[in-house]
Design a protein around this motif. Sequence first.
Motif, PDB file in Angstrom:
ATOM      1  N   TYR A  15      78.958  38.530  57.968  1.00  0.00           N
ATOM      2  CA  TYR A  15      80.324  39.053  57.899  1.00  0.00           C
ATOM      3  C   TYR A  15      80.471  40.111  58.997  1.00  0.00           C
ATOM      4  O   TYR A  15      79.482  40.697  59.457  1.00  0.00           O
ATOM      5  CB  TYR A  15      80.610  39.652  56.519  1.00  0.00           C
ATOM      6  CG  TYR A  15      79.734  40.826  56.180  1.00  0.00           C
ATOM      7  CD1 TYR A  15      80.236  42.122  56.201  1.00  0.00           C
ATOM      8  CD2 TYR A  15      78.388  40.660  55.872  1.00  0.00           C
ATOM      9  CE1 TYR A  15      79.434  43.211  55.922  1.00  0.00           C
ATOM     10  CE2 TYR A  15      77.573  41.741  55.588  1.00  0.00           C
ATOM     11  CZ  TYR A  15      78.094  43.019  55.610  1.00  0.00           C
ATOM     12  OH  TYR A  15      77.294  44.093  55.343  1.00  0.00           O
ATOM     13  N   THR A 112      75.018  40.710  53.328  1.00  0.00           N
ATOM     14  CA  THR A 112      74.496  39.357  53.182  1.00  0.00           C
ATOM     15  C   THR A 112      73.981  38.796  54.500  1.00  0.00           C
ATOM     16  O   THR A 112      74.496  39.094  55.571  1.00  0.00           O
ATOM     17  CB  THR A 112      75.568  38.423  52.611  1.00  0.00           C
ATOM     18  OG1 THR A 112      76.702  38.427  53.488  1.00  0.00           O
ATOM     19  CG2 THR A 112      76.000  38.875  51.223  1.00  0.00           C
ATOM     20  N   GLU A 118      77.294  34.121  49.094  1.00  0.00           N
ATOM     21  CA  GLU A 118      78.503  34.852  49.430  1.00  0.00           C
ATOM     22  C   GLU A 118      78.326  35.507  50.786  1.00  0.00           C
ATOM     23  O   GLU A 118      77.219  35.574  51.329  1.00  0.00           O
ATOM     24  CB  GLU A 118      78.797  35.924  48.375  1.00  0.00           C
ATOM     25  CG  GLU A 118      79.107  35.338  47.014  1.00  0.00           C
ATOM     26  CD  GLU A 118      79.391  36.384  45.969  1.00  0.00           C
ATOM     27  OE1 GLU A 118      79.094  37.574  46.211  1.00  0.00           O
ATOM     28  OE2 GLU A 118      79.913  36.021  44.911  1.00  0.00           O
ATOM     29  N   SER A 119      79.404  36.005  51.328  1.00  0.00           N
ATOM     30  CA  SER A 119      79.390  36.716  52.597  1.00  0.00           C
ATOM     31  C   SER A 119      80.094  38.043  52.368  1.00  0.00           C
ATOM     32  O   SER A 119      81.271  38.063  52.022  1.00  0.00           O
ATOM     33  CB  SER A 119      80.138  35.883  53.649  1.00  0.00           C
ATOM     34  OG  SER A 119      80.259  36.596  54.842  1.00  0.00           O
ATOM     35  N   GLY A 120      79.345  39.155  52.506  1.00  0.00           N
ATOM     36  CA  GLY A 120      79.959  40.460  52.273  1.00  0.00           C
ATOM     37  C   GLY A 120      78.935  41.544  52.060  1.00  0.00           C
ATOM     38  O   GLY A 120      77.788  41.435  52.483  1.00  0.00           O
ATOM     39  N   SER A 141      83.522  40.357  49.109  1.00  0.00           N
ATOM     40  CA  SER A 141      82.855  39.114  49.484  1.00  0.00           C
ATOM     41  C   SER A 141      83.844  37.961  49.622  1.00  0.00           C
ATOM     42  O   SER A 141      84.962  38.002  49.119  1.00  0.00           O
ATOM     43  CB  SER A 141      81.807  38.747  48.429  1.00  0.00           C
ATOM     44  OG  SER A 141      82.426  38.547  47.174  1.00  0.00           O
TER      45      SER A 141
END
Length: 176
Positions: A15, A112, A118-120, A141
Amino acid sequence: MDPRLAALTDAPFTYAEVGATRSGELPAGVHVARRRAVVGRGDDAFDRAVAAVFDWAPQRNAGLRVRASGPASEPGAVVLMTAGLPPLGLRIPCRVVWSQTSGDRQGYAYGTLPGHPESGEESFVVSRDGADVVFEMVAFSRLATRAARLGGPVSRVLQAVALTRYTGAVRRAARG
């Protein structure tokens, strides 16, 4: 160092908004989860809660297996958490983005890495509010993997359950 952790040391974050939980300026268009709870009272409770947070206790007590290259108080420390039964367990790779190790507000955030569902970013902070000891988590996220997107609502429920367990772990630590 564990080769799996070493391989993640220089992996890019998944991210762009690295450090946003520290500044409080969370990105638009993401899912945000916040939890804040009084977990104890007094200096001893504060010290125990901080020690637990920096020793990955919330994650361990939430049922995750934790392998880390160092304590959460070290920016750059890599943590590889696993949920579920090996070898089919869900891999959750992260790296510590920032930490605050002194004063009346202490904690860290991790971001992450590739392979995380997830991305965050997620922060874990212990602070004082008068005599009260407060534990606060902020996470933002986006669902990053196909499986996470397919399980969308279930993924969010699992995140909420984890946040509740994290809080319980810090509360137990603060109380001794």
